[in-house]
Design a protein around this motif. Structure first.
Motif, PDB file in Angstrom:
ATOM      1  N   TRP A 320     -11.224  -6.557   1.477  1.00 27.15           N
ATOM      2  CA  TRP A 320      -9.969  -6.686   0.733  1.00 27.15           C
ATOM      3  C   TRP A 320      -9.817  -5.545  -0.257  1.00 27.15           C
ATOM      4  O   TRP A 320     -10.793  -5.078  -0.842  1.00 27.15           O
ATOM      5  CB  TRP A 320      -9.916  -8.018  -0.022  1.00 27.15           C
ATOM      6  CG  TRP A 320      -9.899  -9.202   0.888  1.00 27.15           C
ATOM      7  CD1 TRP A 320     -10.977  -9.940   1.300  1.00 27.15           C
ATOM      8  CD2 TRP A 320      -8.749  -9.774   1.521  1.00 27.15           C
ATOM      9  NE1 TRP A 320     -10.558 -10.945   2.145  1.00 27.15           N
ATOM     10  CE2 TRP A 320      -9.201 -10.867   2.313  1.00 27.15           C
ATOM     11  CE3 TRP A 320      -7.391  -9.484   1.500  1.00 27.15           C
ATOM     12  CZ2 TRP A 320      -8.336 -11.661   3.056  1.00 27.15           C
ATOM     13  CZ3 TRP A 320      -6.525 -10.267   2.254  1.00 27.15           C
ATOM     14  CH2 TRP A 320      -7.000 -11.349   3.017  1.00 27.15           C
ATOM     15  N   VAL A 321      -8.588  -5.099  -0.453  1.00 25.19           N
ATOM     16  CA  VAL A 321      -8.267  -3.975  -1.336  1.00 25.19           C
ATOM     17  C   VAL A 321      -7.015  -4.322  -2.133  1.00 25.19           C
ATOM     18  O   VAL A 321      -6.037  -4.811  -1.569  1.00 25.19           O
ATOM     19  CB  VAL A 321      -8.006  -2.683  -0.512  1.00 25.19           C
ATOM     20  CG1 VAL A 321      -7.700  -1.518  -1.428  1.00 25.19           C
ATOM     21  CG2 VAL A 321      -9.185  -2.367   0.405  1.00 25.19           C
ATOM     22  N   LEU A 322      -7.032  -4.055  -3.435  1.00 28.85           N
ATOM     23  CA  LEU A 322      -5.845  -4.269  -4.272  1.00 28.85           C
ATOM     24  C   LEU A 322      -5.091  -2.976  -4.565  1.00 28.85           C
ATOM     25  O   LEU A 322      -3.918  -3.005  -4.915  1.00 28.85           O
ATOM     26  CB  LEU A 322      -6.241  -4.903  -5.611  1.00 28.85           C
ATOM     27  CG  LEU A 322      -6.521  -6.397  -5.633  1.00 28.85           C
ATOM     28  CD1 LEU A 322      -6.937  -6.811  -7.034  1.00 28.85           C
ATOM     29  CD2 LEU A 322      -5.304  -7.198  -5.188  1.00 28.85           C
ATOM     30  N   GLY A 323      -5.767  -1.828  -4.448  1.00 28.24           N
ATOM     31  CA  GLY A 323      -5.106  -0.579  -4.761  1.00 28.24           C
ATOM     32  C   GLY A 323      -5.978   0.604  -4.401  1.00 28.24           C
ATOM     33  O   GLY A 323      -7.174   0.468  -4.145  1.00 28.24           O
ATOM     34  N   ASN A 324      -5.382   1.780  -4.380  1.00 31.82           N
ATOM     35  CA  ASN A 324      -6.123   3.012  -4.130  1.00 31.82           C
ATOM     36  C   ASN A 324      -5.302   4.201  -4.629  1.00 31.82           C
ATOM     37  O   ASN A 324      -4.271   4.024  -5.273  1.00 31.82           O
ATOM     38  CB  ASN A 324      -6.485   3.152  -2.641  1.00 31.82           C
ATOM     39  CG  ASN A 324      -5.279   3.177  -1.715  1.00 31.82           C
ATOM     40  OD1 ASN A 324      -4.219   3.703  -2.058  1.00 31.82           O
ATOM     41  ND2 ASN A 324      -5.416   2.581  -0.544  1.00 31.82           N
ATOM     42  N   HIS A 325      -5.743   5.402  -4.300  1.00 30.82           N
ATOM     43  CA  HIS A 325      -5.119   6.623  -4.816  1.00 30.82           C
ATOM     44  C   HIS A 325      -3.733   6.876  -4.237  1.00 30.82           C
ATOM     45  O   HIS A 325      -3.014   7.760  -4.732  1.00 30.82           O
ATOM     46  CB  HIS A 325      -6.026   7.820  -4.505  1.00 30.82           C
ATOM     47  CG  HIS A 325      -6.226   8.044  -3.040  1.00 30.82           C
ATOM     48  ND1 HIS A 325      -6.973   7.195  -2.257  1.00 30.82           N
ATOM     49  CD2 HIS A 325      -5.769   9.001  -2.206  1.00 30.82           C
ATOM     50  CE1 HIS A 325      -6.960   7.624  -1.012  1.00 30.82           C
ATOM     51  NE2 HIS A 325      -6.234   8.720  -0.947  1.00 30.82           N
ATOM     52  N   ASP A 326      -3.340   6.140  -3.204  1.00 31.29           N
ATOM     53  CA  ASP A 326      -2.029   6.326  -2.576  1.00 31.29           C
ATOM     54  C   ASP A 326      -1.013   5.261  -2.954  1.00 31.29           C
ATOM     55  O   ASP A 326       0.172   5.402  -2.627  1.00 31.29           O
ATOM     56  CB  ASP A 326      -2.166   6.328  -1.047  1.00 31.29           C
ATOM     57  CG  ASP A 326      -2.796   7.590  -0.516  1.00 31.29           C
ATOM     58  OD1 ASP A 326      -2.643   8.647  -1.155  1.00 31.29           O
ATOM     59  OD2 ASP A 326      -3.466   7.537   0.536  1.00 31.29           O
ATOM     60  N   GLN A 327      -1.456   4.173  -3.603  1.00 31.41           N
ATOM     61  CA  GLN A 327      -0.583   3.015  -3.831  1.00 31.41           C
ATOM     62  C   GLN A 327      -0.458   2.703  -5.314  1.00 31.41           C
ATOM     63  O   GLN A 327      -1.404   2.898  -6.076  1.00 31.41           O
ATOM     64  CB  GLN A 327      -1.160   1.788  -3.103  1.00 31.41           C
ATOM     65  CG  GLN A 327      -1.373   1.982  -1.616  1.00 31.41           C
ATOM     66  CD  GLN A 327      -0.078   2.209  -0.864  1.00 31.41           C
ATOM     67  OE1 GLN A 327       0.971   1.720  -1.277  1.00 31.41           O
ATOM     68  NE2 GLN A 327      -0.138   2.937   0.241  1.00 31.41           N
ATOM     69  N   PRO A 328       0.714   2.188  -5.745  1.00 28.68           N
ATOM     70  CA  PRO A 328       0.856   1.810  -7.158  1.00 28.68           C
ATOM     71  C   PRO A 328      -0.238   0.843  -7.590  1.00 28.68           C
ATOM     72  O   PRO A 328      -0.659  -0.030  -6.833  1.00 28.68           O
ATOM     73  CB  PRO A 328       2.234   1.139  -7.200  1.00 28.68           C
ATOM     74  CG  PRO A 328       2.976   1.737  -6.050  1.00 28.68           C
ATOM     75  CD  PRO A 328       1.953   1.964  -4.976  1.00 28.68           C
ATOM     76  N   ARG A 329      -0.705   1.014  -8.806  1.00 31.39           N
ATOM     77  CA  ARG A 329      -1.782   0.170  -9.316  1.00 31.39           C
ATOM     78  C   ARG A 329      -1.363  -1.305  -9.355  1.00 31.39           C
ATOM     79  O   ARG A 329      -0.186  -1.620  -9.531  1.00 31.39           O
ATOM     80  CB  ARG A 329      -2.185   0.619 -10.721  1.00 31.39           C
ATOM     81  CG  ARG A 329      -2.998   1.909 -10.744  1.00 31.39           C
ATOM     82  CD  ARG A 329      -3.551   2.159 -12.136  1.00 31.39           C
ATOM     83  NE  ARG A 329      -4.392   3.344 -12.194  1.00 31.39           N
ATOM     84  CZ  ARG A 329      -5.695   3.363 -11.904  1.00 31.39           C
ATOM     85  NH1 ARG A 329      -6.292   2.243 -11.520  1.00 31.39           N
ATOM     86  NH2 ARG A 329      -6.390   4.474 -11.992  1.00 31.39           N
ATOM     87  N   ILE A 330      -2.367  -2.173  -9.240  1.00 31.42           N
ATOM     88  CA  ILE A 330      -2.089  -3.604  -9.269  1.00 31.42           C
ATOM     89  C   ILE A 330      -1.444  -3.993 -10.599  1.00 31.42           C
ATOM     90  O   ILE A 330      -0.524  -4.816 -10.644  1.00 31.42           O
ATOM     91  CB  ILE A 330      -3.370  -4.435  -9.000  1.00 31.42           C
ATOM     92  CG1 ILE A 330      -3.063  -5.926  -8.959  1.00 31.42           C
ATOM     93  CG2 ILE A 330      -4.470  -4.110  -9.999  1.00 31.42           C
ATOM     94  CD1 ILE A 330      -2.147  -6.354  -7.831  1.00 31.42           C
ATOM     95  N   GLY A 331      -1.863  -3.387 -11.703  1.00 31.97           N
ATOM     96  CA  GLY A 331      -1.255  -3.691 -12.998  1.00 31.97           C
ATOM     97  C   GLY A 331       0.204  -3.313 -13.057  1.00 31.97           C
ATOM     98  O   GLY A 331       1.000  -3.971 -13.735  1.00 31.97           O
ATOM     99  N   ALA A 332       0.565  -2.245 -12.338  1.00 32.76           N
ATOM    100  CA  ALA A 332       1.970  -1.827 -12.285  1.00 32.76           C
ATOM    101  C   ALA A 332       2.788  -2.753 -11.409  1.00 32.76           C
ATOM    102  O   ALA A 332       3.988  -2.927 -11.634  1.00 32.76           O
ATOM    103  CB  ALA A 332       2.059  -0.391 -11.753  1.00 32.76           C
ATOM    104  N   ARG A 333       2.154  -3.368 -10.421  1.00 33.50           N
ATOM    105  CA  ARG A 333       2.891  -4.214  -9.480  1.00 33.50           C
ATOM    106  C   ARG A 333       3.096  -5.626  -9.997  1.00 33.50           C
ATOM    107  O   ARG A 333       4.141  -6.228  -9.745  1.00 33.50           O
ATOM    108  CB  ARG A 333       2.149  -4.271  -8.130  1.00 33.50           C
ATOM    109  CG  ARG A 333       1.936  -2.920  -7.483  1.00 33.50           C
ATOM    110  CD  ARG A 333       1.628  -3.008  -5.998  1.00 33.50           C
ATOM    111  NE  ARG A 333       0.580  -3.928  -5.628  1.00 33.50           N
ATOM    112  CZ  ARG A 333      -0.712  -3.605  -5.518  1.00 33.50           C
ATOM    113  NH1 ARG A 333      -1.105  -2.375  -5.785  1.00 33.50           N
ATOM    114  NH2 ARG A 333      -1.598  -4.503  -5.142  1.00 33.50           N
TER     115      ARG A 333
END
Length: 530
Positions: A320-333
Motif C-alpha cells: 500500500w502507498v499513500l503518496g510519492n514524488h509524483d502525487q500530491p501529498r496525503i496531507g494536501a489531499r
C-alpha cells in the motif's frame, strides 16, 4: 518466500534525494546528507530506504533521464559516498533500495549518441526509430506523458525516435536482447555493491506494440485533463510481452539472496496484479497506488481493499502507498486531521507499507511561485495543476533558517509553515503526527497481527471503516472514522476490547464494552477479548 522476509514485514521509506538533506550548502540534497540522517530513520523505525535516482544525468527530468547507469551524479556525490552510505545503513540494520529507470535514457547517454549518429550504427536498434507516415506525418498518434507528440524528428538521419516522456528521454527498445543484457548488467553492478532491491520506474511501459498501431480515442477525455488522457494507452504500454522482461529482471535479482523487485505500475487492479507473474515469477511488489486515486470515503476504500485482496494471486503479497514524488501529498489531499487517520490506515493494512519522506511531519500542499517552478511537466502543460514540485520540497528538520535542510539556497522553496512543522519540534510534542507515526510503527513491530496477520473486513456504515488483523490467537480491530461526526459501533461477535492506540495519542490501555465510541477524525486500534 516466508512471511518473515524483510520486505514483507518491513516498512519502506522513500527519499527524494534532492530534498532530504544537503551536506555541502549547494541547496540540493545528497548522499552524505542521507548518511547524516540515518540515525533519525533508525529512531523513526523504518526498515528500508528507497532512494529516487542518483545516477549521472543532465537533470532534464531530475535524474529520470540517465546518462550513465553505473555512476553517481556529482550533484549527489561519488561512488565512494554511495559505498559508505550502504555500508553504514547495513551496519544500522537498514536495507537500501535504488530507483532503476530502464524504459528510457537521457539523449546524452553514449548509447543514444551512437544510435542517432547513423542508421547503420550497431546501436541504432537499441532505441525506437520509425519512418514518417506515408503522408509525411508522425508515425502514429502516441502522446508523450508530459504533453505533445511522443515522436521527435531527427534531422540528421531523417527518422523519428520515440519518447514516452521528454524528448530528452528517448525510449529504449526492450525487444532487442542486447539492450536487455546491458540493463541486467547494470542491475548486477549495484547488486554487487550490496543494494537490497530496486523500484523499477514505469515498468509497464517497457514493451510497445510491435505494429505501432494508433491508440484509440478516450471518449471520456475532458479539456482540463493532461493531454496523455486524450487517447487510451492500448498499444503504447502494458503489452503482453512485458511480463517476460519482468520475469527476467526477477531472475537477475534471484542470483542474490533476499533482494526485492518493486514495479511502478499505474493500472487498474485487474491488470496490476498480472505483474506478479505466472506462479509469482514477476515483481515481488507491483506498486499498489489505489489509495492515492480513490476518493477519501469509507465505503469506497472498504470496497477497494476487498477488491484488491480478492484479486491477489495465491501467495501474492500486498502493498500500500499513500503518496510519492509524483502525487500530491496525503496531507494536501485530506487535510491534517485525516492525515493522522491515513497514517493508521497505511500502517495497519495487510501488506508492505511505503511511506514518503515528510508525510510523518504533516507537510501539506506547498505553493510554488511561478518563478520557482522546476518540473518540466508543469512547464509543458501549465495551468492544469500537474506540477510535481509541491510534493518534492525540502524536508523540515528544525526551526532554523532553511529548516536545517541546507545552509545555502534550497533548490525548491520550503513550506513557509516549517517553523511549526519540523522534526526537532514534533519529537518533543507527545501528541504530534510524527509521534503518532512512530508509535504506529512500534505497535506494528510488537504485534505480528499488524505486520503479517490475516485481514478480515468488519461491516460498518457511514464514515467508519473497520477491519480485523488476526495472527494465531491475537485479534486486533482497527476502526477509522473518515468523517467529521462522532460514531458509535459494536465490536464483532459480542467481544470487549482494550484500546492500544488512538490517532489522538490520548488513549491507551482503556477497556471498552461491546460498544465503542469514535470521535470525529479518529482512528482506534483495539485488542479484542472474548
Amino acid at each position: 518466500m516466508p512471511e518473515t522476509t524483510w520486505w514483507k514485514r518491513g516498512i519502506v521509506y522513500q527519499i527524494y534525494p534532492r530534498s532530504f538533506q544537503d551536506s555541502n550548502g549547494d541547496g540540493i540534497g545528497d548522499l552524505k546528507g542521507i548518511r547524516q540522517r540515518l540515525d533519525y530513520l533508525m529512531w523513526f523505525g523504518i526498515d528500508a530506504l528507497w532512494i529516487s535516482p542518483i545516477y549521472i544525468s543532465p537533470m532534464a527530468d531530475f535524474g529520470y533521464d540517465v546518462a550513465d547507469y553505473c555512476g553517481i551524479d556529482p550533484i549527489f556525490g561519488t561512488l565512494e559516498d554511495f559505498d559508505h552510505l550502504i555500508e553504514e545503513a547495513h551496519a544500522k540494520g537498514l536495507k537500501l533500495i535504488l530507483d532503476f529507470v530502464p524504459n528510457h535514457t537521457s539523449d546524452q547517454h553514449p548509447w543514444f549518441q551512437e544510435s542517432r549518429s547513423s542508421r547503420a550504427n550497431p546501436k541504432r536498434d537499441w532505441y525506437i526509430w520509425r519512418d514518417p507516415a506515408p503522408d509525411g506525418g508522425l508515425p502514429n498518434n502516441w502522446i508523450s506523458n508530459f504533453g505533445g507528440s511522443a515522436w521527435e524528428w531527427d534531422e540528421a538521419t531523417e527518422q523519428y525516435y520515440y519518447n514516452a516522456f521528454l524528448k530528452e528521454q528517448p525510449d529504449l527498445n526492450w525487444r532487442n536482447p542486447e539492450v536487455r543484457k546491458a540493463m541486467y548488467d547494470a542491475l548486477r553492478f549495484w547488486l554487487n555493491r550490496g543494494v537490497d532491491g530496486f523500484r523499477v520506474d514505469v515498468i509497464w511501459h517497457l514493451i510497445k506494440d510491435a505494429e505501432f498501431r494508433d491508440n484509440p480515442p478516450n471518449l471520456g477525455f475532458q479539456p482540463n485533463q493532461a493531454e496523455i488522457n486524450r487517447f487510451l494507452q492500448v498499444y503504447s504500454a502494458d503489452q503482453p510481452e512485458v511480463h517476460e522482461v519482468v520475469s527476467e529482471m526477477r531472475r537477475v535479482l534471484e542470483e542474490y539472496p533476499e533482494r526485492v523487485l518493486i514495479g511502478e505500475i499505474y493500472l487498474p487492479l485487474e491488470r496490476l496484479v498480472t505483474y506478479y507473474g505466472q506462479n509469482l515469477s514477476g515483481a515481488h511488489l507491483p506498486f499498489n497506488f489505489q489509495l492515492i486515486h480513490t476518493a477519501w470515503n469509507a465505503r469506497q476504500i472498504a470496497a477497494l481493499i476487498n477488491e484488491y485482496e480478492d484479486a491477489l494471486p495465491e501467495g501474492g503479497w500486498p502493498n500500500w502507498v499513500l503518496g510519492n514524488h509524483d502525487q500530491p501529498r496525503i496531507g494536501a489531499r485530506v487535510g491534517p486531521r485525516q492525515a493522522r487517520v491515513a497514517a493508521m490506515l497505511l500502517l495497519t493494512l495487510r501488506g508492505t507499507p511505503t511511506m514518503y519522506y515528510g508525510d510523518e511531519i504533516g507537510i501539506g500542499k506547498v505553493e510554488i511561485p511561478p518563478e520557482a517552478v522546476q518540473d518540466p511537466w508543469e512547464k509543458n502543460e501549465p495551468g492544469l495543476g500537474l506540477g510535481r514540485d509541491p510534493q518534492r520540497t525540502p524536508m523540515h528538520w528544525d526551526g532554523s533558517a532553511q529548516s536545517g535542510f541546507t545552509r545555502g539556497r534550497p533548490w525548491l522553496p520550503l513550506d513557509p509553515r516549517y517553523p511549526s512543522c519540523h522534526v526537532e519540534g514534533l519529537r518533543n510534542e507527545p501528541t504530534s503526527i510524527l509521534m503518532l507515526y512512530r508509535r504506529l510503527i512500534e505497535l506494528r513491530r510488537q504485534h505480528m497481527a499488524l505486520s503479517i496477520g490475516r485481514y478480515k473486513p468488519i461491516p460498518t456504515e457511514g464514515d467508519v471503516l473497520a477491519y480485523e488483523r488476526q495472527h494465531k490467537a491475537e485479534r486486533l480491530l482497527v476502526a477509522l472514522n473518515l468523517g467529521e461526526k462522532p460514531h458509535t459501533f459494536l465490536l464483532p461477535d459480542g467481544a470487549t476490547g482494550r484500546v492500544l492506540l488512538s490517532t489522538g495519542l490520548d488513549q491507551g490501555g482503556e477497556t471498552t464494552g461491546a460498544q465503542v465510541h469514535l470521535r470525529s477524525d479518529e482512528g482506534l486500534i483495539i485488542a479484542l477479548q472474548g
